[in-house]
Motif scaffolding. Sequence first.
Motif, PDB file in Angstrom:
ATOM      1  N   GLY A   1      -1.058  -1.153   2.580  1.00  0.00           N
ATOM      2  CA  GLY A   1      -1.963  -1.359   3.696  1.00  0.00           C
ATOM      3  C   GLY A   1      -3.093  -1.972   3.390  1.00  0.00           C
ATOM      4  O   GLY A   1      -3.764  -1.634   2.618  1.00  0.00           O
ATOM      5  N   ASP A   2      -3.495  -3.062   4.175  1.00  0.00           N
ATOM      6  CA  ASP A   2      -4.750  -3.815   3.981  1.00  0.00           C
ATOM      7  C   ASP A   2      -5.968  -2.927   4.103  1.00  0.00           C
ATOM      8  O   ASP A   2      -6.811  -3.200   3.286  1.00  0.00           O
ATOM      9  CB  ASP A   2      -4.774  -5.110   4.995  1.00  0.00           C
ATOM     10  CG  ASP A   2      -3.747  -6.044   4.956  1.00  0.00           C
ATOM     11  OD1 ASP A   2      -3.166  -5.880   4.007  1.00  0.00           O
ATOM     12  OD2 ASP A   2      -3.860  -7.107   5.835  1.00  0.00           O
ATOM     13  N   ALA A   3      -5.782  -1.766   5.075  1.00  0.00           N
ATOM     14  CA  ALA A   3      -7.085  -1.106   4.953  1.00  0.00           C
ATOM     15  C   ALA A   3      -6.964   0.205   3.930  1.00  0.00           C
ATOM     16  O   ALA A   3      -8.067   0.834   3.857  1.00  0.00           O
ATOM     17  CB  ALA A   3      -7.052  -0.337   6.367  1.00  0.00           C
ATOM     18  N   ASN A   4      -5.962   0.425   3.031  1.00  0.00           N
ATOM     19  CA  ASN A   4      -5.886   1.225   2.236  1.00  0.00           C
ATOM     20  C   ASN A   4      -6.514   1.010   0.715  1.00  0.00           C
ATOM     21  O   ASN A   4      -6.420  -0.134   0.473  1.00  0.00           O
ATOM     22  CB  ASN A   4      -4.279   1.699   1.854  1.00  0.00           C
ATOM     23  CG  ASN A   4      -3.752   2.378   3.149  1.00  0.00           C
ATOM     24  OD1 ASN A   4      -4.225   2.832   3.945  1.00  0.00           O
ATOM     25  ND2 ASN A   4      -2.353   2.359   3.096  1.00  0.00           N
ATOM     26  N   SER A   5      -6.955   1.827   0.065  1.00  0.00           N
ATOM     27  CA  SER A   5      -7.719   1.704  -1.103  1.00  0.00           C
ATOM     28  C   SER A   5      -6.430   1.392  -2.231  1.00  0.00           C
ATOM     29  O   SER A   5      -6.902   0.443  -3.276  1.00  0.00           O
ATOM     30  CB  SER A   5      -8.516   2.892  -1.590  1.00  0.00           C
ATOM     31  OG  SER A   5      -9.447   3.055  -0.668  1.00  0.00           O
ATOM     32  N   ASN A   6      -5.357   1.878  -2.196  1.00  0.00           N
ATOM     33  CA  ASN A   6      -4.442   1.946  -3.251  1.00  0.00           C
ATOM     34  C   ASN A   6      -3.232   1.456  -2.635  1.00  0.00           C
ATOM     35  O   ASN A   6      -2.894   1.573  -1.709  1.00  0.00           O
ATOM     36  CB  ASN A   6      -4.295   3.402  -3.967  1.00  0.00           C
ATOM     37  CG  ASN A   6      -5.422   3.871  -4.455  1.00  0.00           C
ATOM     38  OD1 ASN A   6      -6.168   3.293  -5.120  1.00  0.00           O
ATOM     39  ND2 ASN A   6      -5.771   5.092  -4.124  1.00  0.00           N
ATOM     40  N   GLU A   7      -2.188   1.121  -3.703  1.00  0.00           N
ATOM     41  CA  GLU A   7      -0.985   0.519  -3.274  1.00  0.00           C
ATOM     42  C   GLU A   7      -0.236   1.612  -2.752  1.00  0.00           C
ATOM     43  O   GLU A   7      -0.380   2.706  -3.300  1.00  0.00           O
ATOM     44  CB  GLU A   7      -0.173  -0.402  -4.342  1.00  0.00           C
ATOM     45  CG  GLU A   7      -0.010   0.154  -5.624  1.00  0.00           C
ATOM     46  CD  GLU A   7       0.767  -0.604  -6.572  1.00  0.00           C
ATOM     47  OE1 GLU A   7       1.871  -0.481  -6.901  1.00  0.00           O
ATOM     48  OE2 GLU A   7       0.142  -1.620  -7.016  1.00  0.00           O
ATOM     49  N   ASP A   8       0.948   1.465  -2.157  1.00  0.00           N
ATOM     50  CA  ASP A   8       1.607   2.435  -1.865  1.00  0.00           C
ATOM     51  C   ASP A   8       2.436   3.190  -3.174  1.00  0.00           C
ATOM     52  O   ASP A   8       2.706   2.613  -4.067  1.00  0.00           O
ATOM     53  CB  ASP A   8       2.954   1.985  -1.015  1.00  0.00           C
ATOM     54  CG  ASP A   8       2.398   1.468   0.298  1.00  0.00           C
ATOM     55  OD1 ASP A   8       1.251   2.059   0.874  1.00  0.00           O
ATOM     56  OD2 ASP A   8       3.176   0.674   1.058  1.00  0.00           O
ATOM     57  N   ASN A   9       2.571   4.686  -3.002  1.00  0.00           N
ATOM     58  CA  ASN A   9       3.350   5.144  -4.502  1.00  0.00           C
ATOM     59  C   ASN A   9       4.652   5.124  -4.268  1.00  0.00           C
ATOM     60  O   ASN A   9       5.308   6.063  -4.941  1.00  0.00           O
ATOM     61  CB  ASN A   9       2.499   6.602  -4.172  1.00  0.00           C
ATOM     62  CG  ASN A   9       2.855   7.443  -3.348  1.00  0.00           C
ATOM     63  OD1 ASN A   9       3.740   6.985  -2.189  1.00  0.00           O
ATOM     64  ND2 ASN A   9       2.588   8.510  -3.423  1.00  0.00           N
ATOM     65  N   TYR A  10       5.378   4.101  -3.816  1.00  0.00           N
ATOM     66  CA  TYR A  10       6.951   3.967  -3.995  1.00  0.00           C
ATOM     67  C   TYR A  10       7.084   2.569  -3.887  1.00  0.00           C
ATOM     68  O   TYR A  10       6.251   1.589  -3.605  1.00  0.00           O
ATOM     69  CB  TYR A  10       7.420   4.682  -2.710  1.00  0.00           C
ATOM     70  CG  TYR A  10       6.781   4.386  -1.365  1.00  0.00           C
ATOM     71  CD1 TYR A  10       7.021   3.190  -0.545  1.00  0.00           C
ATOM     72  CD2 TYR A  10       5.885   5.081  -0.786  1.00  0.00           C
ATOM     73  CE1 TYR A  10       6.577   2.921   0.455  1.00  0.00           C
ATOM     74  CE2 TYR A  10       5.290   4.794   0.325  1.00  0.00           C
ATOM     75  CZ  TYR A  10       5.675   3.573   1.176  1.00  0.00           C
ATOM     76  OH  TYR A  10       5.144   3.199   2.294  1.00  0.00           O
ATOM     77  N   VAL A  11       8.338   2.318  -4.258  1.00  0.00           N
ATOM     78  CA  VAL A  11       8.754   0.760  -4.287  1.00  0.00           C
ATOM     79  C   VAL A  11       9.756   0.670  -3.313  1.00  0.00           C
ATOM     80  O   VAL A  11      10.527   1.482  -2.897  1.00  0.00           O
ATOM     81  CB  VAL A  11       9.462   0.526  -5.765  1.00  0.00           C
ATOM     82  CG1 VAL A  11      10.239  -0.816  -5.913  1.00  0.00           C
ATOM     83  CG2 VAL A  11       8.489   0.611  -7.084  1.00  0.00           C
ATOM     84  N   VAL A  12       9.494  -0.570  -2.458  1.00  0.00           N
ATOM     85  CA  VAL A  12      10.316  -0.827  -1.506  1.00  0.00           C
ATOM     86  C   VAL A  12      11.710  -1.791  -1.843  1.00  0.00           C
ATOM     87  O   VAL A  12      11.441  -2.760  -2.714  1.00  0.00           O
ATOM     88  CB  VAL A  12       9.638  -1.526  -0.391  1.00  0.00           C
ATOM     89  CG1 VAL A  12      10.622  -1.849   0.688  1.00  0.00           C
ATOM     90  CG2 VAL A  12       8.492  -0.749   0.048  1.00  0.00           C
ATOM     91  N   GLU A  13      12.986  -1.217  -1.627  1.00  0.00           N
ATOM     92  CA  GLU A  13      14.085  -1.786  -2.288  1.00  0.00           C
ATOM     93  C   GLU A  13      14.587  -2.918  -1.152  1.00  0.00           C
ATOM     94  O   GLU A  13      14.136  -2.551   0.301  1.00  0.00           O
ATOM     95  CB  GLU A  13      15.091  -0.892  -2.630  1.00  0.00           C
ATOM     96  CG  GLU A  13      14.925  -0.077  -3.622  1.00  0.00           C
ATOM     97  CD  GLU A  13      15.808   1.031  -3.829  1.00  0.00           C
ATOM     98  OE1 GLU A  13      16.769   1.212  -3.256  1.00  0.00           O
ATOM     99  OE2 GLU A  13      15.560   1.580  -4.912  1.00  0.00           O
ATOM    100  N   GLN A  14      15.187  -3.895  -1.168  1.00  0.00           N
ATOM    101  CA  GLN A  14      15.588  -4.791  -0.285  1.00  0.00           C
ATOM    102  C   GLN A  14      16.337  -3.999   0.710  1.00  0.00           C
ATOM    103  O   GLN A  14      16.254  -4.601   1.852  1.00  0.00           O
ATOM    104  CB  GLN A  14      16.387  -5.940  -1.009  1.00  0.00           C
ATOM    105  CG  GLN A  14      16.975  -7.052  -0.125  1.00  0.00           C
ATOM    106  CD  GLN A  14      16.010  -7.921   0.334  1.00  0.00           C
ATOM    107  OE1 GLN A  14      14.988  -8.212  -0.642  1.00  0.00           O
ATOM    108  NE2 GLN A  14      15.758  -8.247   1.583  1.00  0.00           N
TER     109      GLN A  14
END
Length: 119
Positions: free
Chosen positions: A82-95
């Motif tokens: 998320g642009d306003a989040n400090s860290n990247e998401d803690n999961y991987v998005v699969e296709q």
Amino acid sequence: CIAAGFVMLISCKFKYGMLVIGSGSMTGTINKGDAIIYKKLDKDEQIEIEDIIVFQSENIRIIHRVIDKKDTGTEIKYYTKGDANSNEDNYVVEQSMVLGKVNVRLPFVGLPTVWLNEL
């Protein structure tokens, strides 16, 4: 005619869908209370780094930006934030989780929905 188009968008069953933003994770780009219109991907359409995508994770639709992607040879995996989040998401998005790419932001359109959900 306008009502029919609106119903088609909010049903998310056609080429385009509309979602109301209920969190602040994309604030600055897409704000809480805005609505977005997203386009479902064509089979040959690629998702690029910096695209904002809609994906489903545990029955929740999430709108975040792609910050990296890796091709495993069998599938492309996306790393989002998320642009306003400090860290990247803690999961991987699969296709298979990707519903589409955000095309349009409609400021404030979803505020009544957010207010009702918060009651």
